[in-house]
Design a protein around this motif. Structure first.
Motif, mmCIF file in Angstrom:
data_model
loop_
_atom_site.group_PDB
_atom_site.id
_atom_site.type_symbol
_atom_site.label_atom_id
_atom_site.label_comp_id
_atom_site.label_asym_id
_atom_site.label_seq_id
_atom_site.Cartn_x
_atom_site.Cartn_y
_atom_site.Cartn_z
ATOM 1 N N ILE A 48 0.837 -1.209 0.000
ATOM 2 C CA ILE A 48 0.000 0.000 0.000
ATOM 3 C C ILE A 48 0.869 1.255 0.000
ATOM 4 C CG2 ILE A 48 -1.681 1.342 1.345
ATOM 5 C CD1 ILE A 48 -2.675 -1.428 2.420
ATOM 6 N N GLY A 49 1.951 1.221 0.756
ATOM 7 C CA GLY A 49 2.821 2.386 0.842
ATOM 8 C C GLY A 49 2.076 3.626 1.297
ATOM 9 N N PRO A 50 1.435 3.603 2.471
ATOM 10 C CA PRO A 50 0.620 4.738 2.917
ATOM 11 C C PRO A 50 1.425 6.023 3.012
ATOM 12 C CG PRO A 50 1.032 3.194 4.717
ATOM 13 C CD PRO A 50 1.495 2.526 3.480
ATOM 14 N N HIS A 51 0.811 7.097 2.536
ATOM 15 C CA HIS A 51 1.438 8.422 2.501
ATOM 16 C C HIS A 51 0.616 9.370 3.368
ATOM 17 C CE1 HIS A 51 2.613 12.365 0.861
ATOM 18 N NE2 HIS A 51 3.752 11.775 0.504
ATOM 19 N N LEU A 70 -2.131 1.095 9.421
ATOM 20 C CA LEU A 70 -1.992 2.168 8.438
ATOM 21 C C LEU A 70 -1.748 3.504 9.123
ATOM 22 C CD1 LEU A 70 -4.826 1.128 5.970
ATOM 23 C CD2 LEU A 70 -2.388 1.221 5.418
ATOM 24 N N ALA A 71 -2.441 3.742 10.229
ATOM 25 C CA ALA A 71 -2.256 4.989 10.975
ATOM 26 C C ALA A 71 -0.848 5.093 11.534
ATOM 27 C CB ALA A 71 -3.282 5.084 12.096
ATOM 28 N N ARG A 78 -5.893 10.286 6.018
ATOM 29 C CA ARG A 78 -7.304 10.195 6.403
ATOM 30 C C ARG A 78 -7.735 8.746 6.226
ATOM 31 N NH1 ARG A 78 -12.556 13.589 3.985
ATOM 32 N NH2 ARG A 78 -14.105 12.575 5.337
ATOM 33 N N LEU A 79 -8.227 8.140 7.278
ATOM 34 C CA LEU A 79 -8.570 6.722 7.280
ATOM 35 C C LEU A 79 -10.060 6.538 7.494
ATOM 36 C CD1 LEU A 79 -5.626 5.442 9.501
ATOM 37 C CD2 LEU A 79 -5.745 5.512 7.004
ATOM 38 N N LYS A 95 -10.677 -0.230 19.495
ATOM 39 C CA LYS A 95 -9.280 -0.534 19.189
ATOM 40 C C LYS A 95 -8.545 0.723 18.734
ATOM 41 C CE LYS A 95 -8.415 -4.468 17.252
ATOM 42 N NZ LYS A 95 -8.276 -5.587 16.274
ATOM 43 N N ALA A 96 -9.200 1.543 17.916
ATOM 44 C CA ALA A 96 -8.592 2.785 17.442
ATOM 45 C C ALA A 96 -8.349 3.745 18.600
ATOM 46 C CB ALA A 96 -9.481 3.435 16.387
#
Length: 226
Positions: A48-51, A70-71, A78-79, A95-96
């Motif tokens: 995914i390479g989250p940016h 991801l966070a 923005r998720l 969980k978040a």
């Protein structure tokens, strides 16, 4: 902190996590025990390479494990999570919050992604261990909705049970996943249908990037571009 929006989405049908509602509380344990979770999640995050500027939609987010990762990889992204099970969304929210992660959660099916998102156009859509649980018709509708929801040049990243290439993987898949989630929904995945469905939904540069053998059959990673 997490925000949790539940729209009025009646008559939703879906296979619960772990196959049955009464088994859903054991979902995280089952994923860890049966799917080599750390291996494929680590590979999926890398793919995914989250940016920080990404808008990432997790379709069928379940208990929110992927969104937390991801966070941690891109805290400013923005998720957004979508799932049809209110109990799972509640667990994802908790969980978040425990992880100090900011995310948005919405009740709904994958095919409702455009309706749920409104004007929001994700740069990336992810889905893990979801499509094998729904009918062939729903798989196609889900992927079509994801394609429509993505912005131009957006990416889709999937981790799910795919083509079961060896007798051992087919046997393990039948003995575990097909017993839990049923043969009708899972068999198309086992025959390798996802690549064809992704292309039919309008994705290009579609490829299977990794195959990971597990005690419940092989888990494949896929990607494509809008």
């Amino acid at each position: 902190m997490a925000s949790f929006g539940q729209s009025d989405r009646k008559h939703m049908t879906y296979t619960p996590a772990a196959g049955y509602h009464w088994l859903s509380p054991l979902y995280d344990f089952g994923v860890a025990a049966l799917t080599r979770e750390k291996r494929w999640r680590r590979a999926l995050i890398a793919q995914i390479g989250p940016h920080p500027r990404d808008v990432i939609l997790d379709v069928g987010c379940g208990t929110g494990s992927l969104l937390v990762l991801l966070a941690k990889a891109a805290s400013s992204a923005r998720l957004i999570g979508i799932d049809p099970d209110p109990a799972m969304l509640t667990r994802a929210q908790k969980k978040a919050e425990a992880a100090g992660v900011r995310a948005e959660y919405h009740l709904g099916l994958a095919r409702q992604a455009v309706e749920i998102l409104g004007a929001v156009k994700p740069t990336k859509i992810v889905s893990s261990l979801v499509l094998h649980q729904v009918s062939l018709e729903e798989k196609a509708a889900s992927l079509a909705a994801m394609s429509s929801a993505l912005g131009p040049g957006g990416e889709i990243h999937i981790a799910d049970y795919g083509l079961q290439r060896t007798p051992l993987m087919r046997t393990l898949f039948r003995a575990s996943i097909q017993n839990l989630d049923g043969r009708a929904n899972t068999e198309p995945n086992a025959k390798g249908v996802l690549l064809e469905l992704m292309r039919s939904a309008g994705f290009r540069q579609v490829e299977e990037t990794l195959v990971i053998p597990t005690v419940s059959g092989s888990v494949s990673l896929y990607r494509g571009r809008r």
